[in-house]
Design an enzyme around this catalytic site. Structure first.
Site, PDB file in Angstrom:
ATOM      1  CB  SER A   1      34.832  65.463  -4.344  1.00 59.56           C
ATOM      2  OG  SER A   1      34.791  64.423  -3.380  1.00 59.56           O
TER       3      SER A   1
ATOM      4  N   GLY B   1      32.386  62.822  -1.023  1.00 56.57           N
ATOM      5  CA  GLY B   1      33.043  63.016   0.259  1.00 56.57           C
ATOM      6  C   GLY B   1      34.441  62.453   0.352  1.00 56.57           C
TER       7      GLY B   1
ATOM      8  CD  GLU C   1      24.471  60.969  -5.408  1.00 55.65           C
ATOM      9  OE1 GLU C   1      24.967  61.703  -4.556  1.00 55.65           O
ATOM     10  OE2 GLU C   1      23.690  60.049  -5.135  1.00 55.65           O
TER      11      GLU C   1
ATOM     12  CG  HIS D   1      22.302  61.577  -1.707  1.00 56.81           C
ATOM     13  ND1 HIS D   1      23.263  60.867  -1.024  1.00 56.81           N
ATOM     14  CD2 HIS D   1      22.898  62.729  -2.116  1.00 56.81           C
ATOM     15  CE1 HIS D   1      24.383  61.561  -1.008  1.00 56.81           C
ATOM     16  NE2 HIS D   1      24.194  62.693  -1.662  1.00 56.81           N
TER      17      HIS D   1
ATOM     18  N   GLY E   1      28.003  69.124  -1.886  1.00 58.18           N
ATOM     19  CA  GLY E   1      27.915  68.456  -0.591  1.00 58.18           C
ATOM     20  C   GLY E   1      28.637  69.228   0.487  1.00 58.18           C
ATOM     21  N   GLY E   2      29.765  68.693   0.920  1.00 62.21           N
ATOM     22  CA  GLY E   2      30.481  69.272   2.052  1.00 62.21           C
ATOM     23  C   GLY E   2      30.873  70.719   1.868  1.00 62.21           C
TER      24      GLY E   2
END
Length: 219
Positions: free
Chosen positions: A177, A137, A131, A59, A198-199
């Site tokens: 994102s 993010g 990614e 990552h 992710g988030g």
């Protein structure tokens, strides 16, 4: 690094009420040795004992913040395969590389170095996650067309090194994102096999929506 064990358990229980199928457990890292004096590290056998099926390796945050390089990531991938874990290899370019037009060079280099020595039988057990570092993010996702073009490049690199079957069969995810609002656009692309979320996965309702979109796209 957002949830305590107690908070994570609550999230999973809430998520399980919103999705129709059970998920599989994945880890976010491992060390390449099975055991030894490596304080603070976690091994593949430990992850297997916890019930993990997948492990995310390479990552961008591990590369940037902890100095991980392609050689070490390759050793981790070898360790995961040795113990029956399915590695998810992350590749992606920085904003600087993106602006300089070096995306293809960076991601194919990370792919080949990270998977060096992997056999044609093993490659089918690997998942790739593209990614773009500049999108993680930030709320600034790559467009589906941009992501699809990089995925096509990665498939070409897989085919060149491991045969046409690898280019067709290896799953390539997009991460950067991804939200409940844009997941459908990415997953509509024939080049994108799924999402590394992710988030958005920290909110059960948002994550459940993304899962539903992915399930619909896979039908």
């Amino acid at each position: 690094m957002h949830k305590t064990a107690t908070e994570a358990a609550v999230l999973v229980r809430r998520l399980s009420d919103l999705v129709s199928e059970p998920g599989q457990l994945a880890a976010q890292n491992l060390y390449w040795e099975d055991e030894g004096p490596f304080t603070g590290e976690i091994s593949a056998p430990m992850l297997k004992d916890l019930g993990c099926r997948y492990v995310i390796l390479g990552h961008s945050e591990r590369r940037q913040l902890f100095g991980e390089d392609d050689e070490g990531i390759q050793r981790k991938i070898r360790a995961s395969l040795r113990h029956g874990l399915r590695p998810i290899l992350c590749v992606g370019e920085s904003l600087s590389d993106h602006k300089k037009g070096r995306t293809e060079t960076v991601v194919t280099g990370q792919l080949r170095k990270g998977l060096d020595g992997i056999s044609k039988d093993e490659i089918r057990l690997v998942t790739i996650a593209y990614e773009p570092v500049w999108a993680i993010g930030t709320g600034q996702a790559a467009s589906p067309a941009q992501a699809g073009a990089v995925h096509e490049t990665l498939r070409g690199a897989l085919a060149k090194s491991w045969g046409a079957g690898a280019g067709e069969q290896v799953r390539i995810l997009y991460g950067g994102s991804v939200t409940a609002e844009n997941a459908g656009e990415f997953l509509a692309s024939s080049q994108i096999d799924g999402a590394l979320v992710g988030g958005a996965c920290l909110d059960p309702q948002s994550f459940a929506t993304i899962i539903a979109v992915a399930q619909k796209a896979a039908r």
